[in-house]
Structure formats: structure tokens, C-alpha cells
Design an enzyme around this catalytic site. Structure first.
Site, PDB file in Angstrom:
ATOM      1  N   GLU A   1       1.458  -1.183   0.057  1.00 32.02           N
ATOM      2  CA  GLU A   1      -0.265   0.049   0.091  1.00 32.02           C
ATOM      3  C   GLU A   1       0.737   1.297  -0.111  1.00 32.02           C
ATOM      4  O   GLU A   1       2.312   1.482   0.758  1.00 32.02           O
ATOM      5  CB  GLU A   1      -1.175  -0.155   1.327  1.00 32.02           C
ATOM      6  CG  GLU A   1      -1.638  -1.481   1.557  1.00 32.02           C
ATOM      7  CD  GLU A   1      -2.121  -0.914   2.454  1.00 32.02           C
ATOM      8  OE1 GLU A   1      -1.944  -2.264   3.671  1.00 32.02           O
ATOM      9  OE2 GLU A   1      -3.313  -0.051   3.181  1.00 32.02           O
TER      10      GLU A   1
ATOM     11  N   ARG B   1       6.095 -13.387   8.278  1.00 32.18           N
ATOM     12  CA  ARG B   1       7.111 -11.785   8.720  1.00 32.18           C
ATOM     13  C   ARG B   1       8.285 -11.723   9.098  1.00 32.18           C
ATOM     14  O   ARG B   1       8.902 -12.216   9.914  1.00 32.18           O
ATOM     15  CB  ARG B   1       6.253 -10.861   9.097  1.00 32.18           C
ATOM     16  CG  ARG B   1       4.295 -10.345   9.359  1.00 32.18           C
ATOM     17  CD  ARG B   1       4.436  -9.924   9.873  1.00 32.18           C
ATOM     18  NE  ARG B   1       4.701  -8.604  10.515  1.00 32.18           N
ATOM     19  CZ  ARG B   1       4.238  -7.873   9.232  1.00 32.18           C
ATOM     20  NH1 ARG B   1       2.922  -7.576   8.026  1.00 32.18           N
ATOM     21  NH2 ARG B   1       4.214  -6.084   8.939  1.00 32.18           N
TER      22      ARG B   1
ATOM     23  N   LYS C   1       4.051  -0.168   9.403  1.00 32.97           N
ATOM     24  CA  LYS C   1       4.207   1.663   8.343  1.00 32.97           C
ATOM     25  C   LYS C   1       3.390   2.658  10.023  1.00 32.97           C
ATOM     26  O   LYS C   1       3.886   4.062   9.602  1.00 32.97           O
ATOM     27  CB  LYS C   1       3.308   1.090   7.650  1.00 32.97           C
ATOM     28  CG  LYS C   1       4.922   0.827   7.027  1.00 32.97           C
ATOM     29  CD  LYS C   1       4.308   0.899   5.240  1.00 32.97           C
ATOM     30  CE  LYS C   1       3.288  -0.093   5.236  1.00 32.97           C
ATOM     31  NZ  LYS C   1       2.867  -0.251   3.457  1.00 32.97           N
TER      32      LYS C   1
HETATM   33  P1  ATP Z   1       2.826  -2.659   8.006  1.00 30.49           P
HETATM   34  O1  ATP Z   1       2.588  -3.542   9.053  1.00 30.49           O
HETATM   35  O2  ATP Z   1       4.457  -2.386   7.651  1.00 30.49           O
HETATM   36  O3  ATP Z   1       2.024  -1.393   7.839  1.00 30.49           O
HETATM   37  P2  ATP Z   1       1.791  -3.906   5.502  1.00 30.49           P
HETATM   38  O4  ATP Z   1       1.740  -5.296   5.290  1.00 30.49           O
HETATM   39  O5  ATP Z   1       0.535  -3.294   5.537  1.00 30.49           O
HETATM   40  O6  ATP Z   1       3.280  -4.023   6.765  1.00 30.49           O
HETATM   41  P3  ATP Z   1       2.374  -3.645   2.938  1.00 30.49           P
HETATM   42  O7  ATP Z   1       2.392  -2.425   1.999  1.00 30.49           O
HETATM   43  O8  ATP Z   1       1.119  -4.169   2.620  1.00 30.49           O
HETATM   44  O9  ATP Z   1       2.462  -3.180   4.905  1.00 30.49           O
HETATM   45  O10 ATP Z   1       3.397  -4.788   2.748  1.00 30.49           O
HETATM   46  C1  ATP Z   1       3.290  -5.242   0.511  1.00 30.49           C
HETATM   47  C2  ATP Z   1       4.001  -6.781   1.172  1.00 30.49           C
HETATM   48  O11 ATP Z   1       4.843  -6.579   2.099  1.00 30.49           O
HETATM   49  C3  ATP Z   1       3.052  -7.383   1.760  1.00 30.49           C
HETATM   50  O12 ATP Z   1       2.762  -8.489   0.800  1.00 30.49           O
HETATM   51  C4  ATP Z   1       3.743  -7.780   3.091  1.00 30.49           C
HETATM   52  O13 ATP Z   1       2.933  -9.098   3.107  1.00 30.49           O
HETATM   53  C5  ATP Z   1       4.798  -7.635   3.064  1.00 30.49           C
HETATM   54  N1  ATP Z   1       5.115  -7.541   4.396  1.00 30.49           N
HETATM   55  C6  ATP Z   1       5.330  -6.310   4.786  1.00 30.49           C
HETATM   56  N2  ATP Z   1       5.368  -6.265   5.941  1.00 30.49           N
HETATM   57  C7  ATP Z   1       6.776  -7.763   6.316  1.00 30.49           C
HETATM   58  C8  ATP Z   1       7.231  -8.168   6.976  1.00 30.49           C
HETATM   59  N3  ATP Z   1       7.123  -7.504   8.364  1.00 30.49           N
HETATM   60  N4  ATP Z   1       7.923  -8.815   6.791  1.00 30.49           N
HETATM   61  C9  ATP Z   1       7.474 -10.275   5.603  1.00 30.49           C
HETATM   62  N5  ATP Z   1       7.078  -9.333   4.570  1.00 30.49           N
HETATM   63  C10 ATP Z   1       6.318  -8.501   5.171  1.00 30.49           C
HETATM   64 MG    MG Z   2      -0.694  -4.143   4.400  1.00 35.54          MG
END
Ligand code: ATP
Ligand code: MG
Length: 560
Positions: A33, A263, A273
Site C-alpha cells: 500500500e 514476517r 508503517k
Molecule cells: P505494515 O504493517 O508495515 O504496514 P503491511 O503488510 O501493511 O505492513 P504492505 O505495504 O501491505 O504493508 O506490504 C506489502 C507486502 O510486504 C505484503 O505482501 C506484506 O505481506 C509484505 N510485508 C510487510 N511487512 C513484512 C515483514 N515484516 N516481513 C515480510 N514481509 C512483509
Molecule cells: Mg498491508
């Protein structure tokens, strides 16, 4: 980029799929996102998806899952693309996709569900929707609007789109099962009203699909074969499958298969984030690329290379096991690389001056030093030695036992790549602090090894006081005091809730000197300051008037 052999449970699945269907073109995607900068956790996912696509001659899309206009903007879109390219992965124009480019299609799919009696416009408040949904221990309850006719639902949905409902007064929900043991299947919201400007679609829409509705359809539209995500999306798979089963994906045979992996979590780091955004907006740090941030841009500014981050992703692998890694695992990757590649230099971070009593005031000479101890092809440089030099304050004591391998009054020490010197006396200011050390320099000792001279305690580093360059050194430590500062990826985090966890010593400044040869260096250049650590010239703030070095990593790990 060097290709390294990799294997993990996802690659095993792909191998099996290819055995069954050798003509399958592997398509993966990384789908952030655009609501913040990428962090090191994202790097794990990027590495996984792009490497698979490359190794299997497939394709990996970068798809912006941009369904939440209030939090998304073009700055994040650009930063994400920049970071992925910097990490070393190809992004051609047709592999960059936007969920927002599918808004019309998604709207039509929503209509399709309504036509089948599988979606309805609900006018319960958000609060009531949550209440009616129940929880893990109790089943949900149907909304009074659930049995509206298809005709009415089509009418009200069109009114939602026309902006006739206010925000929060109506939404579109899937009609699945309010008693399902999986809460995600209790009539999830598919569309909500937001009168917000979208960075890509402007004011064209006032209803936006939810992440879950858009995500699975976007994967299918792009013919993604293997949709890889983190474990918390395991339950969502049931919803994705339900949605994809009930819509007609014209021209697409693909019903992507989702696989979940754990993760990346690192101790003393936050990876949410939302919390990272809070640190930026509350000015706890100096922007998303502050070298204390676990963002890709923060690591870059700190002096990490793309190859060291890729190496880390390679080493940690991909599993379903949740755990917390030590930051030392990442530090080891950059340290190993810089040990091979970083030119050596001399820098004194906390200087105290030495004057040689046996040299004339204007004495100066240039000493030739190799830039790397084992790589002569990295060349050499000329470093000034003069009648007065600086050493580090911590490298001198008036009295010390024999375990102290540095300069002691009345005793001898070897200066790195230079002479053996002896400390004779000190000058103190009115507070009793040493302001100057008077020494004798043995001018016949330039090429002597300290192994030949027993009374030399050790080797210390130095710079000329006559021709060195003053510099600011920024020493970074963990941003958080607690090993797990953001346990639940907490949605409720506020600055008050995390401020007591922030390390007041996460950034320490020192003011000292670097050797004269660093006069014409470029921002981003990385050095090993001998006996001190690896440092890079800050890409944002350093200038020829004020050199600023970020400590990338210490020479050795403190972690056992
Ligand atoms: P955040 O909790 O930081 O907002 P998010 O999952 O909402 O993380 P996205 O922008 O949706 O952030 O993430 C894009 C991709 O990165 C998704 O497929 C997510 O699963 C992966 N991702 C996010 N954080 C991690 C992590 N700590 N380890 C591995 N993959 C991750
Ligand atoms: Mg997300």
C-alpha cells in the site's frame, strides 16, 4: 547481480506445479500500500517475489494496492519504486500496476455479486457492524438490511457511487455467513464511502473497494500464479477464494494460489508503517530516511549497500516460523562486505592533541598508506604526518595496568602506519583535564614491527593536527530500548504510548578529524576508519564546509 542458489517451501511448491504443468508462466507480485516507505521486512518479500520470477523466467509485478486514498500519496509511490530499483530488481513500465486502475472493473464485479444476491448495501453504523459481527466466542447476527432485494441493492449501490450517501452511512457487504467460525467470512465490507481525493483517480470515485475485495481480484486480473503474503493473511484466503469463485474473470483463467510465510521481525525495531509514520510526523526521527529507521532509505543513508540487504534476505530464508532476529544478523552482512570493499582511512572522533618535542614546529612529511591491507590493487594514498597530531582521548592514560594496549605516560606506542612514540608529560587546564600530551617520536621506527620491540604496548590511530579535516560523526544505536517495542503491530499506537520506549541515546554526535586524503570525497562514500568502525558520508547533510559521517556499523558485534 550474482545468482545464488536458493530453496524454500515456496520454491518446492512451484517446482511441483511446474512438474504438473511445464508450460506454466510463473507470475508473482509485490503489492504494497503506498502509505509509507519500504522497510527491511518489505525487502524480504521483494527479494522472495522478484528472485522467484527471475529464477523461473517468469514475471513479478509491483502492484500498488492503493484503495485507501486518505493515507496514500505519490511521494510514497515514487519512493517505493526507487527503493526496489536500488535493491537491484528490474521494474519495467508494464510491471508497475495500480489497483486504482482497476476501480471500474472492481465496481462491475461488485455489481455482479449484487446481481447474484451475494452482496447488499448495509446502512448499519460502523459501530453496529462491529457489534453485529460478534467475536471469536460468539457468532454474528444478521443486519436488518441483509435481506433487501437485488433491485434495491443495485439502486442503493448506484446512489452510493453518485455520492448520495454520507461517509459511514452505508457500505456494500458480501452476503456470506454471519455464523461462520471465520470472522472474515461474516459478511465482510466490500465497498465504503470516502469523499477523498485519490492521488491516481482524483475525484472520480467517492466509493472505494476494501483491501480484501480489491487484492484478490487484482491478483487474478494480473494472472498472478503464486500470491505470496505474510501469515496474518492466512484466514483472508477463505474470503479471496469465495470472491474469486463468485465472479466471472473474463479472459483470465487464473485463480491465484496464496501461500503464506512468516514476517521478518527484528529485535529493538518496529516494522509497522503506522508506527514508523508516527516517528516521522512526531519528529522523533529526521524523516523516513533517518539512519535509525529500519527503512530501505534509512539503511541506504546509513551506508548499507543493496547487495548486503540482498545477502541478508538470502541468509534468513523463507519459512512459516515466527521469530525475532537479532539486528546483528543484518549487521554481519554489511560488515562482511565492507571488510572486503571499504578503503581504510584514519579518523579521530574524540581528539586530544600530541606535540612532538623532538621535531621542529614546521615538520611535515607524507606517509604512503595502502587503502586496503590485503588488496594492493585498491591503491594507496599519502597521509600527512606532522609535529603535532591528534589521537583519541580514550587511547591515553596517565597510569594503566599492562592490559591497556594504548599510550601511557612514560611508555611507548606505535602509531598506525607510522612511528613509535613515547609519552613524556601532559599539560592540564585549570579543571585538571589533559589538554596536550608531549611526546618523543622515534624517527627510525617507521617500518619497524611492534613484534620486534617488546616495550611497545600496541597500535593506535591518529591524524595530523596540521592538515586533517574537521568532521562530525553520527553514532547510531537502537532506536528502541525494548526488544519488542511494537508487539501487536498495534493499531492504537500513539506517540505517548511509545515515547518511553525510545532510546535517548539512539543518536550521539562526536566532533573530530579525518585524514587529509578525504578532502575530495563524495556523499555516500564508505570507509573503514581503522580501529573505529565503518562510516559513510551522509548523503543529505554533508558538505565540503562540514563533513558529516554516519556510522554504518561497528567493527565488531557487541552481541554474543
Ligand atoms: P505494515 O504493517 O508495515 O504496514 P503491511 O503488510 O501493511 O505492513 P504492505 O505495504 O501491505 O504493508 O506490504 C506489502 C507486502 O510486504 C505484503 O505482501 C506484506 O505481506 C509484505 N510485508 C510487510 N511487512 C513484512 C515483514 N515484516 N516481513 C515480510 N514481509 C512483509
Ligand atoms: Mg498491508
Amino acid at each position: 547481480m550474482k545468482k545464488e542458489s536458493l530453496t524454500n517451501f515456496i520454491r518446492n511448491i512451484i517446482n511441483e506445479d511446474l512438474n504438473l504443468n511445464p508450460h506454466m508462466v510463473i507470475r508473482t507480485r509485490f503489492s504494497p500500500e503506498p502509505n509509507g516507505y519500504l522497510h527491511i521486512g518489505h525487502a524480504k518479500s521483494i527479494f522472495l517475489n522478484f528472485e522467484i520470477a527471475r529464477d523461473y523466467q517468469g514475471k513479478c509485478n509491483l502492484r500498488f494496492d492503493d484503495t485507501n486514498p486518505e493515507k496514500e500519496n505519490i511521494e510514497y509511490v515514487n519512493a517505493i519504486q526507487h527503493d526496489i530499483k536500488w535493491l537491484g530488481f528490474d521494474l519495467d513500465e508494464d510491471s508497475i500496476c495500480y489497483t486504482s486502475n482497476y476501480f471500474k472493473k472492481l465496481y462491475d464485479y461488485a455489481l455482479e455479486l449484487i446481481h447474484q444476491g451475494l452482496a447488499y448495501v448495509d446502512e448499519l453504523s460502523l459501530e453496529d457492524i462491529c457489534k453485529y459481527r460478534g467475536n471469536f466466542f460468539s457468532t454474528g447476527k444478521n443486519s436488518p438490511y441483509r435481506e433487501r432485494s437485488i433491485k434495491k441493492n443495485l439502486y442503493y449501490f448506484s446512489k452510493m457511487r453518485e455520492g448520495k450517501f454520507s461517509e459511514g452511512s452505508a457500505c456494500l457487504r458480501a452476503k456470506i455467513d454471519m455464523t461462520s467460525p471465520f470472522i472474515i467470512l461474516r459478511d465482510p465490507v466490500l465497498y465504503r464511502i470516502k469523499f477523498s481525493h485519490h492521488y491516481n483517480t482524483g475525484n472520480e470515485w467517492c466509493i472505494y473497494p476494501t483491501y480484501d475485495f480489491a487484492h484478490c481480484i487484482s491478483d487474478a486480473i494480473e494472472n498472478i500464479t503464486h500470491s505470496l503474503c505474510t501469515l496474518e493473511f492466512a484466514d483472508n484466503r477463505r474470503l479471496y477464494d469465495w470472491i474469486l469463485r463468485h465472479i466471472s474473470l473474463h479472459g483470465s483463467s487464473s485463480h491465484p494460489k496464496q501461500y503464506e510465510f512468516s514476517r521478518l521481525n527484528i529485535k529493538y525495531c518496529v516494522m509497522s508503517k503506522r508506527t514508523l509514520n508516527l516517528l516521522v510526523t512526531e519528529k522523533v526521527v529526521d524523516g523516513w530516511d533517518d539512519p535509525r529507521m529500519p527503512t530501505i532509505s534509512g539503511f541506504r543513508r546509513r551506508g548499507y549497500t543493496a547487495s548486503s540487504i540482498r545477502k541478508f534476505c538470502h541468509r534468513i530464508g523463507v519459512t512459516k516460523q515466527e521469530n525475532y532476529l537479532e539486528i546483528a544478523a543484518l549487521e554481519a552482512c554489511i560488515r562482511d562486505e565492507l571488510n572486503e570493499t571499504a578503503p581504510r582511512a584514519l579518523a579521530v572522533l574524540n581528539p586530544i592533541q600530541i606535540v612532538f618535542e623532538n621535531l621542529p614546529l614546521h615538520y611535515e612529511e607524507y606517509i604512503t598508506m595502502f587503502n586496503h591491507p590485503t588488496k594492493p590493487d585498491m591503491g594507496h594514498r599519502l597521509v600527512m604526518f606532522s609535529q603535532s597530531i591528534y589521537i583519541d582521548r580514550s587511547d591515553f592514560l596517565e597510569k594503566a595496568n599492562k592490559n591497556y594496549k594504548r599510550l601511557v605516560l612514560g611508555e611507548k606506542i606505535k602509531l598506525r602506519h607510522a612511528y613509535i612514540i613515547q609519552a613524556n608529560s601532559v599539560k592540564k587546564d585549570k579543571n585538571g583535564n589533559i589538554s596536550l600530551i608531549y611526546c618523543t617520536c622515534d624517527m627510525n621506527s617507521l617500518n619497524k614491527s611492534i613484534r620486534d620491540i617488546k616495550e611497545v604496548r600496541g597500535i593506535i590511530h591518529w591524524v595530523s593536527a596540521k592538515k586533517s579535516i574537521s568532521a562530525e560523526f553520527r553514532l547510531y544505536n537502537n532506536l528502541f530500548l525494548h526488544p519488542n517495542p511494537d508487539p501487536d503491530n498495534s493499531k492504537e499506537s500513539s506517540i505517548e504510548s511509545i515515547s518511553h520506549l525510545i532510546n535517548p541515546n539512539s543518536l550521539l554526535y562526536q566532533y573530530g578529524y579525518v585524514e587529509n586524503s578525504l578532502i575530495s570525497t563524495n556523499p555516500g562514500a564508505i570507509y573503514q576508519f581503522e580501529r573505529v568502525g565503518y562510516f559513510c558520508i551522509d548523503i543529505n547533510c554533508s558538505s565540503s564546509e562540514q563533513l558529516i559521517f554516519n556510522r554504518t556499523v561497528k567493527l565488531r558485534s557487541n552481541w554474543k
